[in-house]
Design a protein around this motif. Structure first.
Motif, PDB file in Angstrom:
ATOM      1  N   GLN A 102       0.819  -1.215   0.000  1.00 13.61           N
ATOM      2  CA  GLN A 102       0.000   0.000   0.000  1.00 13.61           C
ATOM      3  C   GLN A 102       0.855   1.269   0.000  1.00 13.61           C
ATOM      4  O   GLN A 102       0.479   2.267  -0.592  1.00 13.61           O
ATOM      5  CB  GLN A 102      -0.923  -0.003   1.218  1.00 13.61           C
ATOM      6  CG  GLN A 102      -1.929   1.117   1.212  1.00 13.61           C
ATOM      7  CD  GLN A 102      -2.873   1.041   2.389  1.00 13.61           C
ATOM      8  OE1 GLN A 102      -2.648   0.321   3.337  1.00 13.61           O
ATOM      9  NE2 GLN A 102      -3.938   1.797   2.323  1.00 13.61           N
ATOM     10  N   SER A 103       2.009   1.216   0.624  1.00 11.96           N
ATOM     11  CA  SER A 103       2.838   2.423   0.728  1.00 11.96           C
ATOM     12  C   SER A 103       3.769   2.617  -0.472  1.00 11.96           C
ATOM     13  O   SER A 103       4.473   3.618  -0.539  1.00 11.96           O
ATOM     14  CB  SER A 103       3.666   2.371   2.005  1.00 11.96           C
ATOM     15  OG  SER A 103       4.532   1.247   1.961  1.00 11.96           O
ATOM     16  N   SER A 104       3.773   1.676  -1.421  1.00 11.30           N
ATOM     17  CA  SER A 104       4.686   1.825  -2.559  1.00 11.30           C
ATOM     18  C   SER A 104       4.162   2.879  -3.532  1.00 11.30           C
ATOM     19  O   SER A 104       2.963   3.116  -3.640  1.00 11.30           O
ATOM     20  CB  SER A 104       4.876   0.487  -3.278  1.00 11.30           C
ATOM     21  OG  SER A 104       3.794   0.226  -4.137  1.00 11.30           O
ATOM     22  N   ARG A 137      -4.314   9.240   3.939  1.00 10.58           N
ATOM     23  CA  ARG A 137      -3.005   8.630   4.199  1.00 10.58           C
ATOM     24  C   ARG A 137      -1.983   9.712   4.540  1.00 10.58           C
ATOM     25  O   ARG A 137      -1.843  10.695   3.838  1.00 10.58           O
ATOM     26  CB  ARG A 137      -2.519   7.850   2.976  1.00 10.58           C
ATOM     27  CG  ARG A 137      -3.375   6.637   2.674  1.00 10.58           C
ATOM     28  CD  ARG A 137      -2.785   5.853   1.538  1.00 10.58           C
ATOM     29  NE  ARG A 137      -3.686   4.788   1.108  1.00 10.58           N
ATOM     30  CZ  ARG A 137      -3.426   3.969   0.112  1.00 10.58           C
ATOM     31  NH1 ARG A 137      -2.312   4.091  -0.577  1.00 10.58           N
ATOM     32  NH2 ARG A 137      -4.296   3.041  -0.212  1.00 10.58           N
ATOM     33  N   VAL A 138      -1.270   9.477   5.608  1.00 10.97           N
ATOM     34  CA  VAL A 138      -0.311  10.463   6.097  1.00 10.97           C
ATOM     35  C   VAL A 138       0.927  10.529   5.199  1.00 10.97           C
ATOM     36  O   VAL A 138       1.415  11.600   4.864  1.00 10.97           O
ATOM     37  CB  VAL A 138       0.117  10.125   7.552  1.00 10.97           C
ATOM     38  CG1 VAL A 138       1.200  11.067   8.028  1.00 10.97           C
ATOM     39  CG2 VAL A 138      -1.086  10.140   8.466  1.00 10.97           C
ATOM     40  N   ASP A 139       1.431   9.369   4.799  1.00 11.51           N
ATOM     41  CA  ASP A 139       2.694   9.331   4.059  1.00 11.51           C
ATOM     42  C   ASP A 139       2.492   9.258   2.544  1.00 11.51           C
ATOM     43  O   ASP A 139       3.350   8.799   1.812  1.00 11.51           O
ATOM     44  CB  ASP A 139       3.529   8.141   4.515  1.00 11.51           C
ATOM     45  CG  ASP A 139       2.809   6.814   4.321  1.00 11.51           C
ATOM     46  OD1 ASP A 139       1.583   6.819   4.087  1.00 11.51           O
ATOM     47  OD2 ASP A 139       3.472   5.767   4.395  1.00 11.51           O
ATOM     48  N   PHE A 140       1.363   9.751   2.072  1.00 12.38           N
ATOM     49  CA  PHE A 140       1.047   9.688   0.649  1.00 12.38           C
ATOM     50  C   PHE A 140       1.901  10.686  -0.119  1.00 12.38           C
ATOM     51  O   PHE A 140       2.024  11.839   0.259  1.00 12.38           O
ATOM     52  CB  PHE A 140      -0.447   9.981   0.444  1.00 12.38           C
ATOM     53  CG  PHE A 140      -0.967   9.571  -0.892  1.00 12.38           C
ATOM     54  CD1 PHE A 140      -1.088   8.235  -1.220  1.00 12.38           C
ATOM     55  CD2 PHE A 140      -1.330  10.516  -1.828  1.00 12.38           C
ATOM     56  CE1 PHE A 140      -1.571   7.862  -2.451  1.00 12.38           C
ATOM     57  CE2 PHE A 140      -1.814  10.144  -3.067  1.00 12.38           C
ATOM     58  CZ  PHE A 140      -1.932   8.804  -3.381  1.00 12.38           C
TER      59      PHE A 140
END
Length: 197
Positions: A102-104, A137-140
């Protein structure tokens, strides 16, 4: 009377003749006596180091191929989107999101593409869910201003004017230097629910 103290000479301290044997001589003798064990250990060490090298090379090749394949899939999905083939684009984007964390970055791009494809297919509620998830999402890494704008537009299209106004207010607060501030202010000015600070 003087007592004569007899000092032991260095030779008298030596108990065995092999104490004069140097380290190199002892190592050579040990090597001759244990040559089979040394050969086996050396061979295993070389094999382990070679195996690690081959594994790293294989893993790097696999990762490179995987990312290259994903990049090509993204380009194909984008081309489908540009050609108004939204179903095909959505299908490819969906496959990419399954293959990546998801974070990629690939997952994020594919999720945005899916949201846009659904929006173009007029599946607004599904598109809203995706854009709400993405802005949360915080780290988007994708530019969130663009996502917020689309979310506000989707809220307007689905008659959720209060939510759209909330997004426009958030856009003004978060991006005061944006080129789109006149658009946001215009949307807010048209709303009877908007209260100037």
């Amino acid at each position: 009377m003087a007592v004569k103290i007899r000092r032991k000479t260095f030779r008298q301290k030596i108990k065995e003749p092999d104490e004069f044997i140097s380290f190199a001589e002892r190592a050579l003798k040990y090597s001759k006596e244990n040559s089979r064990n040394i050969f086996i250990i050396s061979t295993l060490t070389v094999l382990i180091i070679a195996s690690i090298g081959f594994f790293i090379n294989w893993y790097t090749t696999q990762r490179t191929d995987f990312f290259s394949k994903t990049y090509k899939e993204l380009m194909l999905a984008n081309n489908n989107f540009d050609d108004n083939q939204y179903d095909e684009a959505s299908e490819i984007y969906s496959e990419i999101t399954k293959d990546h964390e998801q974070s990629s970055l690939f997952n994020e791009i594919a999720m945005v593409g899916t949201g846009y494809s659904l929006m173009e297919k007029k599946e607004y509620d599904k598109s809203i869910k995706i854009f709400e998830d993405l802005v949360g999402r915080v780290d988007f890494k994708y530019p969130k201003e663009e996502l917020y704008k689309n979310l506000a537009l989707l809220y307007e299209k689905t008659g959720k004017d209060e939510k759209a106004i909330g997004i426009y207010q958030k856009l003004v607060e978060l991006y005061p230097q944006s080129n789109y501030i006149p658009l946001y202010m215009n949307k807010l000015a048209k709303s009877a629910k908007f209260q100037h600070p």
